[in-house]
Design a protein around this motif. Structure first.
Motif, PDB file in Angstrom:
ATOM      1  N   ALA A 127     -69.690  -8.711  45.883  1.00 44.11           N
ATOM      2  CA  ALA A 127     -69.967  -7.594  44.972  1.00 44.11           C
ATOM      3  C   ALA A 127     -69.557  -7.953  43.551  1.00 44.11           C
ATOM      4  N   VAL A 128     -68.414  -8.626  43.416  1.00 40.10           N
ATOM      5  CA  VAL A 128     -67.965  -9.071  42.093  1.00 40.10           C
ATOM      6  C   VAL A 128     -68.928 -10.111  41.528  1.00 40.10           C
ATOM      7  N   LEU A 133     -73.544 -11.542  37.861  1.00 46.96           N
ATOM      8  CA  LEU A 133     -74.933 -11.988  37.771  1.00 46.96           C
ATOM      9  C   LEU A 133     -75.845 -10.930  37.157  1.00 46.96           C
ATOM     10  N   SER A 134     -75.417  -9.676  37.153  1.00 44.62           N
ATOM     11  CA  SER A 134     -76.255  -8.617  36.606  1.00 44.62           C
ATOM     12  C   SER A 134     -76.388  -8.702  35.092  1.00 44.62           C
ATOM     13  N   LEU A 140     -74.362 -12.738  27.786  1.00 43.43           N
ATOM     14  CA  LEU A 140     -72.923 -12.684  28.053  1.00 43.43           C
ATOM     15  C   LEU A 140     -72.177 -13.691  27.199  1.00 43.43           C
ATOM     16  N   ALA A 141     -72.732 -14.904  27.068  1.00 43.09           N
ATOM     17  CA  ALA A 141     -72.091 -15.930  26.247  1.00 43.09           C
ATOM     18  C   ALA A 141     -72.080 -15.531  24.776  1.00 43.09           C
ATOM     19  N   ILE A 162     -69.948 -17.942  33.373  1.00 39.78           N
ATOM     20  CA  ILE A 162     -71.352 -17.710  33.719  1.00 39.78           C
ATOM     21  C   ILE A 162     -71.844 -18.682  34.794  1.00 39.78           C
ATOM     22  N   ALA A 163     -71.063 -19.741  35.074  1.00 39.61           N
ATOM     23  CA  ALA A 163     -71.466 -20.704  36.105  1.00 39.61           C
ATOM     24  C   ALA A 163     -70.796 -20.444  37.448  1.00 39.61           C
ATOM     25  N   VAL A 164     -69.716 -19.658  37.472  1.00 41.73           N
ATOM     26  CA  VAL A 164     -68.993 -19.393  38.720  1.00 41.73           C
ATOM     27  C   VAL A 164     -69.886 -18.782  39.795  1.00 41.73           C
ATOM     28  N   PRO A 165     -70.727 -17.784  39.487  1.00 42.60           N
ATOM     29  CA  PRO A 165     -71.545 -17.178  40.557  1.00 42.60           C
ATOM     30  C   PRO A 165     -72.451 -18.166  41.282  1.00 42.60           C
TER      31      PRO A 165
END
Length: 289
Positions: A127-128, A133-134, A140-141, A162-165
């Motif tokens: 969910a996080v 990702l939404s 975001l950057a 932004i790369a973690v998901p």
């Protein structure tokens, strides 16, 4: 004693880096990518040892053409362009590497925990991830570097976030497959704790996949960092980066074409190098896991 399924499924006995090293022996593009990348890193890190100029020093007349004294000429202030180009490589390559590294550690940990345990932990973590990702990555950057000062640390953390998901999703998917394998089930029945199972059984099997994602993330991070620096939202002058060097030299393309083509060419070379590494591991991944 932990049971391991025969064949390639259980890689605990092969060691963590055995799958990675075997790729370099079988996939030529991965080896070429590493050679290109290592060459860029070594030249960038050692530039101060084999040149007589600093990146901010006036080394000659402005807009000097490439010569023996200045292989890439000088910029509009008379600074040696090769020195600035390689010094910028320390920044651009370093930001991409550390951003991808942080994303790998955090995203893989989330993916392994969610994929191995499942249940409510999987639901909460995903969910996080879906929440992150939404938000459009570039938006975001841009928002983060606008709100916070555009320092190198900020860029690394934003690019990692932004790369973690992506890391979490691909690792979770693979771990959900592996947790049903006989060698993982045998370890659980034997009472082996989940952290030991993750380190001993899951990590060796997902390492090639993590390497592919790391290379792809680093390639994207270099381009995003350069784009932000080009827009004035990344590395700030007088510190050079390939993005702000392209921006500063774009008006001189007609009279001094080496100025914009230098950083653009090296940026392309670095992206291609990371892409070759990712492609090599992606091609060899199915035979390694």
């Amino acid at each position: 004693m932990t049971a391991v399924a025969p064949g390639r499924a259980g890689t605990a006995s092969r060691g963590w880096w055995s799958p990675v090293l075997s790729v370099f022996r079988s996939r030529r593009e991965a080896a070429v990518g590493v050679v290109l990348l290592v060459t860029l890193v070594v030249l960038s890190m050692t530039v101060s040892l084999w040149t007589n100029y600093s990146p901010s020093e006036v080394a000659g007349a402005p807009f000097s053409a490439p010569s023996g004294a200045h292989p890439l000429g000088t910029d509009d202030l008379g600074r040696d362009y090769l020195v600035r180009l390689l010094t910028a490589g320390q920044t651009s390559l370093g930001i991409a590497f550390f951003a991808a590294g942080i994303a790998l550690l955090v995203g893989s940990a989330i993916g392994i925990a969610a994929g191995l345990r499942g249940g409510w932990l999987d639901s909460v973590l995903m969910a996080v991830i879906d929440l992150v990702l939404s938000f459009p990555s570039l938006l975001l950057a841009l928002s983060a570097v606008t709100v916070f000062s555009p320092t190198k640390t900020t860029l690394v953390l934003v690019l990692a976030l932004i790369a973690v998901p992506q890391f979490a999703r691909v690792v979770r998917s693979r771990c959900m497959e592996l947790r049903e394998r006989e060698f993982v089930l045998s370890a659980r029945v034997s009472g082996v704790p989940d952290p030991i199972i993750a380190v001993k059984h899951l990590v060796p099997n997902v390492l090639p996949l993590m390497t592919v994602q790391f290379a792809n993330t680093a390639a994207i991070a270099i381009l995003v960092e350069s784009s932000l620096s080009y827009l004035g939202l990344g590395v700030q002058p007088p510190d050079p980066s390939w993005g702000n060097m392209i921006y500063a030299s774009q008006n001189y393309m007609t009279d001094s074409p080496w100025l914009p083509l230098g950083p653009a060419g090296v940026l392309l070379l670095a992206s291609v190098a990371w892409g070759l590494i990712g492609e090599g591991f992606n091609s060899g991944r199915r035979s390694l896991i």
